[in-house]
Design an enzyme around this catalytic site. Structure first.
Site, PDB file in Angstrom:
ATOM      1  N   THR A 127      34.830  36.148  38.635  1.00 21.14           N
ATOM      2  CA  THR A 127      34.293  36.573  39.926  1.00 21.14           C
ATOM      3  C   THR A 127      32.925  37.206  39.686  1.00 21.14           C
ATOM      4  OG1 THR A 127      35.114  38.862  39.907  1.00 21.14           O
ATOM      5  CG2 THR A 127      36.682  37.139  40.555  1.00 21.14           C
ATOM      6  N   CYS A 128      32.344  37.722  40.748  1.00 21.80           N
ATOM      7  CA  CYS A 128      31.017  38.331  40.594  1.00 21.80           C
ATOM      8  C   CYS A 128      31.088  39.622  39.779  1.00 21.80           C
ATOM      9  CB  CYS A 128      30.384  38.602  41.953  1.00 21.80           C
ATOM     10  SG  CYS A 128      31.333  39.715  43.006  1.00 21.80           S
ATOM     11  N   GLY A 193      40.035  43.541  49.342  1.00 21.55           N
ATOM     12  CA  GLY A 193      41.026  42.481  49.474  1.00 21.55           C
ATOM     13  C   GLY A 193      40.682  41.168  48.805  1.00 21.55           C
ATOM     14  N   GLN A 194      39.414  40.934  48.510  1.00 20.92           N
ATOM     15  CA  GLN A 194      39.010  39.633  47.991  1.00 20.92           C
ATOM     16  C   GLN A 194      39.615  39.343  46.618  1.00 20.92           C
ATOM     17  OE1 GLN A 194      34.767  39.053  47.924  1.00 20.92           O
ATOM     18  NE2 GLN A 194      34.928  36.834  47.775  1.00 20.92           N
TER      19      GLN A 194
END
Length: 520
Positions: A127-128, A193-194
């Site tokens: 992820t980022c 939440g991501q």
């Protein structure tokens, strides 16, 4: 079909000796085969393991997909789970972006990691804010060597640099880590939440046809997803929480006046990219009264979808050909593309007449970065990336201490559930051994019975019924011990039950070469 009384009586005599299980010796239930090795030989080399774990498909050598039986055998062998990676807590964005893997390549990365044969199961989460490899291996040292080689090759960074930025956790610590990640406790923005959605995707990819999650890893990830859902439904940790996108909005709002000498409400806004991050960005901007924004993207499909989702916002859609025209008339530009190349750097800004002019704010929430570090050298440009959001979200973490404590209690429960399941796999060899041992005795006694019944003129159907009867008796006798093994609740209880049954049925005894005990 009705059996003759003689047949039944002779059969019951042959299997009725209660001492049979303890007085005879039989071969072990099964042998775990070391890939590429032969019985009595030294361990196979890495090259041999690779050959044994591959197959030829349409003239191309590909890793062979393990069967369900093989995956179960590996799992019951005592595979430990591990995690190695880096996150916003341990590594700068300059390092993270070199290891970033787009989601559509997660399974390919897992395949590459497992290619040597030293890693039995693997799954990638990128992820980022983090890049993590979850893996299971019977030999952690060799597995870590293979993964390090993969990381060096992918990133182009020397081992010395990777060591300064990587973290590694094993066993229960690795399980606890993935639980906290899924619960949002390890995120830059606590409770966001991501990350739960991303861990869920990691699990789903791991169980796909070309995934390499295996039995242990896929179960751990599935438990982690369940844990993340519980945290968000049973605590208030996600209520009012902010995402990376909303933190970017808050940062730009706070810095707008000092950087641009302009109220945020009067700033002209643009965003480059039209993915999930952009949708979240517009959602938070709209909550602050956003009326107009320009989206620049390579195609029109997604921007037009976003335009429909936000009817109260005046969304202007432009293609990348109009990028510099849009930037030239904007005060704040957010970047959230999946591009591996810089969208903005010092040279591009200078070439397009944006250096030395009016103030411009660039807020980059992409990893790999869309805005080069050298943009900060331009006097009128203020550039921020995801690492600059730490101060913005620090207060968010402080406000959620109570919810974090409650969440950790739930996560501990889910962690113990997985650990209990993993330990239960240790009973599988004992169960199989017990079944094999009992079946050996059954077949041996059945042969004796069959010889005695040779002159009884039994039909094939009657002999088949005797066979079924023998299986039924053995299965009923074993049902209790095996159910006791499976239902032992704690790890200690299960280990004690395995030890008791192994001793009771002499499962560890040596056997004669032909698999039968010698008669006395």
């Amino acid at each position: 079909m009705k059996l003759s009384n003689t047949a039944v009586a002779l059969f019951l005599l042959s299997v009725g000796g209660a001492h049979a299980f303890s007085a005879h010796r039989s071969p072990p239930a099964f042998a775990l085969h070391t890939t590429g090795a032969t019985v009595g030989s030294a361990p196979a080399s890495g090259a041999l393991r690779m050959v044994a774990s591959t197959e030829l498909v349409n003239g191309e050598v590909k890793p062979r997909k393990k069967t369900k039986k093989e995956r179960l055998a590996l799992a019951s062998k005592g595979l430990q789970v591990h995690v190695v990676g880096l996150s916003i807590h341990h590594a700068e964005v300059e390092v993270r972006e070199k290891l970033a893997v787009p989601e559509y390549e997660w399974n390919q990365a897992s395949k590459d990691i497992c290619a040597s044969g030293d890693v039995e199961e693997a799954a990638v989460l990128s992820t980022c804010n983090r890049f993590e490899i979850y893996y299971a291996a019977s030999n952690p040292r060799e597995a870590m060597a293979a993964i390090t080689e993969y990381l060096v090759e992918r990133s182009g960074l020397p081992v010395s640099v990777l060591r300064k930025n990587l973290f590694m956790l094993s066993g229960d610590d690795a399980v606890w880590h993935v639980m906290r990640v899924s619960g949002g406790l390890d995120s830059l923005v606590v409770g966001e939440g991501q990350i739960l959605s991303q861990v869920r995707q990691c699990h789903l990819h791991s169980i796909e046809e070309d995934g390499h999650g295996g039995k242990v890893l896929s179960r751990m990830l599935n438990n982690a997803v369940a844990a993340g859902k519980r945290v968000r439904s049973e605590t208030a940790i996600s209520k009012g929480s902010v995402s990376i996108s909303s933190a970017a909005v808050e940062l730009s709002e706070v810095m707008c006046q000092p950087d641009l000498n302009l109220p945020f409400s009067e700033a002209r806004l643009a965003v480059v990219g039209a993915g999930k991050m952009t949708r979240l960005l517009i959602t938070h901007l709209a909550s602050r009264g956003l009326e107009r924004i320009t989206i620049v993207n390579r195609s029109l499909g997604r921007p037009n979808e976003l335009k429909e989702q936000f009817p109260d916002v005046d969304v202007e859609v432009k293609l990348m050909d109009d990028l510099w025209d849009v930037v030239g008339r904007s005060d704040i530009v957010y970047t959230a593309t999946s591009s591996t190349d810089y969208v903005f750097d010092e040279i591009l800004l200078e070439e397009n007449g944006l250096a030395g002019g009016r103030p411009l704010m660039l807020v980059d929430i992409a990893v790999p970065r869309n805005v080069a570090e050298d943009c900060k050298k331009i006097p009128n440009v203020q550039a921020y990336n995801v690492d600059d959001l730490k101060a913005v979200v620090a207060k968010n973490t402080a406000m959620r201490q109570k919810e974090m404590i409650e969440a950790e209690v739930l996560l501990l429960e889910e962690k113990e559930l997985f650990i209990g399941w993993r330990e239960s796999l240790s009973a599988i060899p004992t169960i199989n051994q017990l079944q094999e041992r009992a079946n050996n005795f059954r077949e041996e006694e059945l042969k004796k019975c069959t010889r005695k019944l040779a002159n009884s003129n039994l039909s094939d159907k009657e002999l088949e019924a005797v066979e079924r009867l023998s299986r039924g008796i053995v299965n009923k006798l074993l049902h209790g011990p095996m159910a006791h093994l499976r239902k032992s609740e704690s790890v200690e209880q299960k280990q004690a039950a395995v030890k008791e049954l192994s001793s009771m049925f002499r499962l560890e005894d040596d056997d004669t070469p032909n698999g039968r005990s010698r008669r006395r």
